[in-house]
Write a protein that holds these residues in place. Sequence first.
Motif, PDB file in Angstrom:
ATOM      1  N   ARG A 166      14.043  -0.684  -4.770  1.00  0.00           N
ATOM      2  CA  ARG A 166      14.328   0.502  -5.586  1.00  0.00           C
ATOM      3  C   ARG A 166      14.221   0.192  -7.066  1.00  0.00           C
ATOM      4  NH1 ARG A 166      20.059   3.572  -5.478  1.00  0.00           N
ATOM      5  NH2 ARG A 166      20.536   1.818  -6.845  1.00  0.00           N
ATOM      6  N   GLN A 167      14.696  -0.986  -7.470  1.00  0.00           N
ATOM      7  CA  GLN A 167      14.635  -1.369  -8.872  1.00  0.00           C
ATOM      8  C   GLN A 167      13.188  -1.519  -9.348  1.00  0.00           C
ATOM      9  OE1 GLN A 167      17.081  -1.432 -11.059  1.00  0.00           O
ATOM     10  NE2 GLN A 167      15.574  -1.932 -12.638  1.00  0.00           N
ATOM     11  N   ARG A 168      12.298  -1.898  -8.428  1.00  0.00           N
ATOM     12  CA  ARG A 168      10.882  -2.059  -8.770  1.00  0.00           C
ATOM     13  C   ARG A 168      10.311  -0.768  -9.350  1.00  0.00           C
ATOM     14  NH1 ARG A 168       7.669  -3.761  -3.651  1.00  0.00           N
ATOM     15  NH2 ARG A 168       9.491  -5.132  -3.590  1.00  0.00           N
ATOM     16  N   PHE A 169      10.867   0.359  -8.935  1.00  0.00           N
ATOM     17  CA  PHE A 169      10.383   1.653  -9.411  1.00  0.00           C
ATOM     18  C   PHE A 169      11.337   2.267 -10.431  1.00  0.00           C
ATOM     19  CE2 PHE A 169       9.052   0.914  -5.038  1.00  0.00           C
ATOM     20  CZ  PHE A 169       7.683   0.882  -5.216  1.00  0.00           C
ATOM     21  N   ARG A 170      12.272   1.438 -10.918  1.00  0.00           N
ATOM     22  CA  ARG A 170      13.286   1.902 -11.872  1.00  0.00           C
ATOM     23  C   ARG A 170      14.083   3.064 -11.312  1.00  0.00           C
ATOM     24  NH1 ARG A 170      10.060   1.374 -17.707  1.00  0.00           N
ATOM     25  NH2 ARG A 170       9.531  -0.825 -17.471  1.00  0.00           N
ATOM     26  N   GLY A 171      14.272   3.018  -9.985  1.00  0.00           N
ATOM     27  CA  GLY A 171      15.068   4.054  -9.347  1.00  0.00           C
ATOM     28  C   GLY A 171      16.526   3.937  -9.765  1.00  0.00           C
ATOM     29  N   ARG A 172      17.134   5.081 -10.012  1.00  0.00           N
ATOM     30  CA  ARG A 172      18.522   5.101 -10.454  1.00  0.00           C
ATOM     31  C   ARG A 172      19.467   5.301  -9.285  1.00  0.00           C
ATOM     32  NH1 ARG A 172      14.869   7.362 -13.023  1.00  0.00           N
ATOM     33  NH2 ARG A 172      15.299   9.503 -12.461  1.00  0.00           N
ATOM     34  N   ASP A 173      20.738   5.026  -9.521  1.00  0.00           N
ATOM     35  CA  ASP A 173      21.719   5.076  -8.442  1.00  0.00           C
ATOM     36  C   ASP A 173      21.845   6.470  -7.834  1.00  0.00           C
ATOM     37  OD1 ASP A 173      22.319   2.399  -8.565  1.00  0.00           O
ATOM     38  OD2 ASP A 173      24.015   2.655  -9.926  1.00  0.00           O
ATOM     39  N   HIS A 174      21.856   7.485  -8.688  1.00  0.00           N
ATOM     40  CA  HIS A 174      22.193   8.805  -8.158  1.00  0.00           C
ATOM     41  C   HIS A 174      21.078   9.354  -7.273  1.00  0.00           C
ATOM     42  CE1 HIS A 174      19.681  10.187 -11.556  1.00  0.00           C
ATOM     43  NE2 HIS A 174      19.505  11.273 -10.848  1.00  0.00           N
ATOM     44  N   GLY A 175      21.451   9.677  -6.056  1.00  0.00           N
ATOM     45  CA  GLY A 175      20.571  10.449  -5.200  1.00  0.00           C
ATOM     46  C   GLY A 175      19.536   9.704  -4.384  1.00  0.00           C
ATOM     47  N   TRP A 176      19.328   8.393  -4.613  1.00  0.00           N
ATOM     48  CA  TRP A 176      18.306   7.674  -3.845  1.00  0.00           C
ATOM     49  C   TRP A 176      18.960   6.498  -3.133  1.00  0.00           C
ATOM     50  CZ3 TRP A 176      13.297   5.040  -6.170  1.00  0.00           C
ATOM     51  CH2 TRP A 176      12.494   4.573  -5.111  1.00  0.00           C
ATOM     52  N   ILE A 177      18.983   6.575  -1.810  1.00  0.00           N
ATOM     53  CA  ILE A 177      19.541   5.523  -0.966  1.00  0.00           C
ATOM     54  C   ILE A 177      18.388   4.792  -0.277  1.00  0.00           C
ATOM     55  CG2 ILE A 177      21.001   5.033   1.036  1.00  0.00           C
ATOM     56  CD1 ILE A 177      22.427   7.747   0.417  1.00  0.00           C
ATOM     57  N   VAL A 178      18.424   3.465  -0.308  1.00  0.00           N
ATOM     58  CA  VAL A 178      17.467   2.656   0.443  1.00  0.00           C
ATOM     59  C   VAL A 178      18.288   1.888   1.474  1.00  0.00           C
ATOM     60  CG1 VAL A 178      15.575   1.008   0.309  1.00  0.00           C
ATOM     61  CG2 VAL A 178      16.106   2.436  -1.677  1.00  0.00           C
ATOM     62  N   ALA A 179      17.901   1.971   2.744  1.00  0.00           N
ATOM     63  CA  ALA A 179      18.774   1.438   3.798  1.00  0.00           C
ATOM     64  C   ALA A 179      17.959   0.903   4.961  1.00  0.00           C
ATOM     65  CB  ALA A 179      19.724   2.540   4.286  1.00  0.00           C
ATOM     66  N   ARG A 180      18.656   0.144   5.823  1.00  0.00           N
ATOM     67  CA  ARG A 180      18.048  -0.362   7.048  1.00  0.00           C
ATOM     68  C   ARG A 180      18.957  -0.041   8.226  1.00  0.00           C
ATOM     69  NH1 ARG A 180      19.044  -6.958   6.991  1.00  0.00           N
ATOM     70  NH2 ARG A 180      21.319  -6.899   6.765  1.00  0.00           N
ATOM     71  N   PRO A 181      18.403   0.247   9.394  1.00  0.00           N
ATOM     72  CA  PRO A 181      19.244   0.452  10.582  1.00  0.00           C
ATOM     73  C   PRO A 181      19.968  -0.845  10.940  1.00  0.00           C
ATOM     74  CG  PRO A 181      17.022   1.305  10.919  1.00  0.00           C
ATOM     75  CD  PRO A 181      16.987   0.493   9.677  1.00  0.00           C
ATOM     76  N   THR A 238       0.833  -1.204   0.000  1.00  0.00           N
ATOM     77  CA  THR A 238       0.000   0.000   0.000  1.00  0.00           C
ATOM     78  C   THR A 238       0.868   1.254   0.000  1.00  0.00           C
ATOM     79  OG1 THR A 238      -0.189  -0.227   2.418  1.00  0.00           O
ATOM     80  CG2 THR A 238      -1.955  -1.175   1.078  1.00  0.00           C
ATOM     81  N   TRP A 239       1.053   1.868   1.183  1.00  0.00           N
ATOM     82  CA  TRP A 239       1.770   3.134   1.274  1.00  0.00           C
ATOM     83  C   TRP A 239       3.178   3.065   0.701  1.00  0.00           C
ATOM     84  CZ3 TRP A 239      -0.078   7.678   1.530  1.00  0.00           C
ATOM     85  CH2 TRP A 239      -1.233   7.975   2.265  1.00  0.00           C
ATOM     86  N   CYS A 240       3.864   1.965   0.952  1.00  0.00           N
ATOM     87  CA  CYS A 240       5.271   1.883   0.533  1.00  0.00           C
ATOM     88  C   CYS A 240       5.395   1.855  -0.986  1.00  0.00           C
ATOM     89  CB  CYS A 240       5.946   0.667   1.152  1.00  0.00           C
ATOM     90  SG  CYS A 240       5.774   0.610   2.950  1.00  0.00           S
ATOM     91  N   LEU A 241       4.420   1.238  -1.644  1.00  0.00           N
ATOM     92  CA  LEU A 241       4.420   1.270  -3.111  1.00  0.00           C
ATOM     93  C   LEU A 241       4.225   2.700  -3.607  1.00  0.00           C
ATOM     94  CD1 LEU A 241       2.327  -1.888  -4.101  1.00  0.00           C
ATOM     95  CD2 LEU A 241       4.807  -1.585  -4.244  1.00  0.00           C
ATOM     96  N   ALA A 242       3.301   3.409  -2.960  1.00  0.00           N
ATOM     97  CA  ALA A 242       3.063   4.795  -3.354  1.00  0.00           C
ATOM     98  C   ALA A 242       4.300   5.658  -3.109  1.00  0.00           C
ATOM     99  CB  ALA A 242       1.869   5.351  -2.586  1.00  0.00           C
ATOM    100  N   LEU A 243       4.933   5.474  -1.950  1.00  0.00           N
ATOM    101  CA  LEU A 243       6.122   6.268  -1.632  1.00  0.00           C
ATOM    102  C   LEU A 243       7.266   5.961  -2.585  1.00  0.00           C
ATOM    103  CD1 LEU A 243       5.964   6.015   2.254  1.00  0.00           C
ATOM    104  CD2 LEU A 243       5.773   8.133   0.920  1.00  0.00           C
ATOM    105  N   GLY A 244       7.456   4.684  -2.930  1.00  0.00           N
ATOM    106  CA  GLY A 244       8.499   4.338  -3.888  1.00  0.00           C
ATOM    107  C   GLY A 244       8.266   4.993  -5.230  1.00  0.00           C
ATOM    108  N   GLY A 245       7.023   4.991  -5.674  1.00  0.00           N
ATOM    109  CA  GLY A 245       6.702   5.661  -6.934  1.00  0.00           C
ATOM    110  C   GLY A 245       6.954   7.151  -6.870  1.00  0.00           C
ATOM    111  N   GLU A 246       6.657   7.755  -5.718  1.00  0.00           N
ATOM    112  CA  GLU A 246       6.889   9.189  -5.572  1.00  0.00           C
ATOM    113  C   GLU A 246       8.375   9.523  -5.576  1.00  0.00           C
ATOM    114  OE1 GLU A 246       4.653  11.151  -2.479  1.00  0.00           O
ATOM    115  OE2 GLU A 246       3.034   9.694  -2.720  1.00  0.00           O
ATOM    116  N   PHE A 247       9.187   8.717  -4.898  1.00  0.00           N
ATOM    117  CA  PHE A 247      10.624   8.971  -4.913  1.00  0.00           C
ATOM    118  C   PHE A 247      11.189   8.812  -6.320  1.00  0.00           C
ATOM    119  CE2 PHE A 247      12.758   8.912  -0.496  1.00  0.00           C
ATOM    120  CZ  PHE A 247      11.833   9.821  -0.021  1.00  0.00           C
ATOM    121  N   ALA A 248      10.674   7.861  -7.087  1.00  0.00           N
ATOM    122  CA  ALA A 248      11.120   7.717  -8.474  1.00  0.00           C
ATOM    123  C   ALA A 248      10.770   8.970  -9.278  1.00  0.00           C
ATOM    124  CB  ALA A 248      10.484   6.481  -9.106  1.00  0.00           C
TER     125      ALA A 248
END
Length: 204
Positions: free
Chosen positions: A128-143, A82-92
């Motif tokens: 990140r790849q699910r949204f075709r996010g590119r390397d520059h500027g978008w970091i996906v991380a876990r504590p 739900t929300w996470c799919l929407a947020l991923g699309g927005e970051f893309a």
Amino acid sequence: MPILRTLLASTLLLALGGAVLTVATDGFQAFTSETARRLAVQRDPPPVPTVLLETQSGARLDLTELRGRWVLVDFVYTRCLTWCLALGGEFAQLQDQLAAPLADGRLVLLSISFDPVHDTPAELAAYRQRFRGRDHGWIVARPTSTDGLQQLLRTFGVTVVPDRMGGYVHNAAIQVVDPQGRLVLILDAGNPQAVAQTMRGKLP
């Protein structure tokens, strides 16, 4: 006299009730805890805690390394539908709309997983790849620690509740961290154009 006492008592109750309402609603500006939280952040920006993250590439990232840049932060878990799919699309979309400041390092997009046991670097990269996010500027991380995760959730006001079906119910927003490492603004999810416009007004 009884009528006068009744009037005085009524006036006192109304005044007291109004005072309580004023305090409870932050001077009539906030009628929900979320609105109050957003106002509090703008008045007194909390510092982002020093937390170590592991990124989608397996690299370690201390949040203090992002000082000097604006950071847009969201909280996700990769199995969310739900929300996470929407947020991923927005970051893309924001990668396209804010391409210049992302490319020159003035701005960073940071998605933080609150499900670090499941969300390994491989899962984070796939998200990140699910949204075709590119390397520059978008970091996906876990504590890297439970304590670090809890510090982040408290600071950013993120509520996460297991849904008894293997997932989570959680609130969602795009949060703005300034170059001094302070949480200064909370923006609504669902309108990347408005987020981009807000950031263009803040970026030099």
